[in-house]
Design a protein around this motif. Structure first.
Motif, mmCIF file in Angstrom:
data_model
loop_
_atom_site.group_PDB
_atom_site.id
_atom_site.type_symbol
_atom_site.label_atom_id
_atom_site.label_comp_id
_atom_site.label_asym_id
_atom_site.label_seq_id
_atom_site.Cartn_x
_atom_site.Cartn_y
_atom_site.Cartn_z
ATOM 1 N N GLU A 35 0.337 0.343 -11.574
ATOM 2 C CA GLU A 35 1.135 1.245 -10.197
ATOM 3 C C GLU A 35 0.533 1.345 -8.917
ATOM 4 N N LEU A 36 -0.777 2.116 -9.071
ATOM 5 C CA LEU A 36 -0.877 2.593 -8.139
ATOM 6 C C LEU A 36 -1.674 1.331 -7.037
ATOM 7 N N LEU A 37 -2.259 1.015 -8.341
ATOM 8 C CA LEU A 37 -2.491 -0.224 -7.223
ATOM 9 C C LEU A 37 -1.344 -1.805 -6.682
ATOM 10 N N ALA A 38 -0.177 -1.814 -7.944
ATOM 11 C CA ALA A 38 0.938 -1.839 -6.843
ATOM 12 C C ALA A 38 1.039 -1.512 -5.860
ATOM 13 N N VAL A 39 1.427 -0.458 -5.544
ATOM 14 C CA VAL A 39 1.657 0.780 -4.161
ATOM 15 C C VAL A 39 0.557 0.317 -3.040
ATOM 16 N N GLU A 40 -0.413 0.816 -3.264
ATOM 17 C CA GLU A 40 -1.643 0.230 -2.566
ATOM 18 C C GLU A 40 -2.014 -1.643 -2.330
ATOM 19 N N LEU A 42 1.321 -3.098 -1.728
ATOM 20 C CA LEU A 42 2.460 -3.038 -1.054
ATOM 21 C C LEU A 42 2.258 -2.682 -0.579
ATOM 22 N N PHE A 43 1.041 -1.044 0.150
ATOM 23 C CA PHE A 43 1.297 -0.382 1.310
ATOM 24 C C PHE A 43 0.503 -1.521 2.408
ATOM 25 N N ARG A 44 -0.847 -2.010 1.458
ATOM 26 C CA ARG A 44 -1.481 -2.719 2.647
ATOM 27 C C ARG A 44 -0.400 -4.120 3.310
ATOM 28 N N LYS A 45 0.837 -4.928 2.839
ATOM 29 C CA LYS A 45 1.321 -5.702 2.780
ATOM 30 C C LYS A 45 2.381 -4.806 4.181
ATOM 31 N N THR A 46 3.019 -3.868 3.691
ATOM 32 C CA THR A 46 3.800 -3.982 4.868
ATOM 33 C C THR A 46 3.246 -3.642 5.997
ATOM 34 N N LYS A 47 1.773 -2.955 5.769
ATOM 35 C CA LYS A 47 1.958 -2.166 7.060
ATOM 36 C C LYS A 47 1.491 -3.379 8.100
ATOM 37 N N GLY A 48 1.213 -4.443 7.585
ATOM 38 C CA GLY A 48 0.948 -5.866 8.481
ATOM 39 C C GLY A 48 2.791 -6.509 8.495
ATOM 40 N N VAL A 49 3.796 -6.774 7.763
ATOM 41 C CA VAL A 49 4.461 -6.953 7.938
ATOM 42 C C VAL A 49 5.548 -6.480 9.554
ATOM 43 N N LEU A 50 6.048 -5.308 8.815
ATOM 44 C CA LEU A 50 5.990 -3.559 9.435
ATOM 45 C C LEU A 50 5.456 -3.987 11.052
ATOM 46 N N ARG A 51 4.562 -4.438 10.996
ATOM 47 C CA ARG A 51 3.588 -4.664 12.383
ATOM 48 C C ARG A 51 3.278 -2.654 12.783
ATOM 49 N N THR A 52 3.123 -2.381 11.608
ATOM 50 C CA THR A 52 3.084 -1.110 12.570
ATOM 51 C C THR A 52 1.734 -0.395 12.773
ATOM 52 N N ARG A 53 0.303 -1.366 12.938
ATOM 53 C CA ARG A 53 -1.044 -1.245 13.471
ATOM 54 C C ARG A 53 -0.816 -1.680 14.686
ATOM 55 N N PRO A 54 -1.608 -1.199 15.783
ATOM 56 C CA PRO A 54 -2.616 0.462 15.920
ATOM 57 C C PRO A 54 -1.239 1.038 16.336
ATOM 58 N N ILE A 55 -1.266 2.445 15.997
ATOM 59 C CA ILE A 55 -0.507 3.204 16.838
ATOM 60 C C ILE A 55 -1.574 4.473 17.021
ATOM 61 N N TYR A 56 -1.414 4.740 18.456
ATOM 62 C CA TYR A 56 -2.327 6.017 18.560
ATOM 63 C C TYR A 56 -1.134 6.945 18.751
ATOM 64 N N HIS A 57 -1.984 8.223 17.852
ATOM 65 C CA HIS A 57 -0.933 9.210 17.844
ATOM 66 C C HIS A 57 -1.201 10.275 18.974
ATOM 67 N N SER A 58 -0.932 11.135 19.534
ATOM 68 C CA SER A 58 -0.885 11.910 20.260
ATOM 69 C C SER A 58 -1.536 13.676 19.441
ATOM 70 N N CYS A 69 6.918 7.848 7.403
ATOM 71 C CA CYS A 69 8.056 6.740 7.755
ATOM 72 C C CYS A 69 7.488 5.634 7.207
ATOM 73 N N SER A 70 6.107 5.388 7.292
ATOM 74 C CA SER A 70 5.296 4.314 6.063
ATOM 75 C C SER A 70 5.662 4.701 5.031
ATOM 76 N N PHE A 71 5.373 5.677 4.454
ATOM 77 C CA PHE A 71 5.816 5.924 2.930
ATOM 78 C C PHE A 71 7.166 5.696 2.226
ATOM 79 N N LEU A 72 8.568 6.139 3.518
ATOM 80 C CA LEU A 72 9.733 5.911 3.259
ATOM 81 C C LEU A 72 9.546 4.433 3.293
ATOM 82 N N ALA A 73 8.843 3.804 3.800
ATOM 83 C CA ALA A 73 9.678 2.127 3.973
ATOM 84 C C ALA A 73 9.395 1.664 2.470
ATOM 85 N N LEU A 74 7.979 2.564 2.278
ATOM 86 C CA LEU A 74 6.864 1.582 1.174
ATOM 87 C C LEU A 74 8.711 2.129 -0.124
ATOM 88 N N VAL A 75 8.650 3.457 -0.353
ATOM 89 C CA VAL A 75 9.565 3.722 -1.362
ATOM 90 C C VAL A 75 11.090 2.809 -1.176
#
Length: 146
Positions: A35-40, A42-58, A69-75
């Protein structure tokens, strides 16, 4: 290259060992690891599909918000996947996002009357809503009744 050593090590191809101090059975440990491997993945794919990279935080708060928000999207994606799987429906995630993006509603007003119009549920939308037990609203309805 030592051919004998390669042949010796080839016996262990595809075999891995898990070590844990958790009080679980070996089967439970293996299932949690999968399940951990599946989550990892899923996280990698979701970051690409949702186009959340790169984000620069201040600020640290912005980083925590992004991670939350990324974790909520995964859940939510995992829950949606599990419900679809239970219903015997296995859509492609890209198709789900595209088809949901096409689903829109508009409010029309004329002469004091208002109606809501919904685009047709195409592609994966109909089966997706059915799998999660949500009824789509009618294509045309009185806005006052909403």
């Amino acid at each position: 290259v030592d051919v004998g050593k390669l042949a010796e090590e080839a016996k262990y191809d595809g075999i891995f060992v898990l070590r844990t101090n958790a009080r679980v059975t070996p089967l439970q440990a293996m299932l949690r690891y999968r399940e951990l491997l599946a989550v990892e993945t899923l996280f990698r794919k979701t970051k690409g599909v949702l186009r959340t990279r790169p984000i620069y935080h201040s600020s640290d708060a912005a980083i925590r918000g992004h991670v939350f928000c990324s974790f909520l999207a995964l859940v939510l994606q995992k829950e949606l996947y599990e419900r679809c799987k239970a219903a015997g429906f296995t859509p492609e995630w890209g198709d789900v996002l595209r088809d949901l993006d096409r689903l829109q509603e508009v409010l029309l007003a004329k002469g004091g009357q208002q109606i809501r119009l919904r685009t047709p549920a195409t592609g994966a939308v109909g089966p997706l809503f059915k799998a999660v037990g949500i009824a789509l609203p009618p294509n045309i309805r009185d806005a006052a009744a909403s």
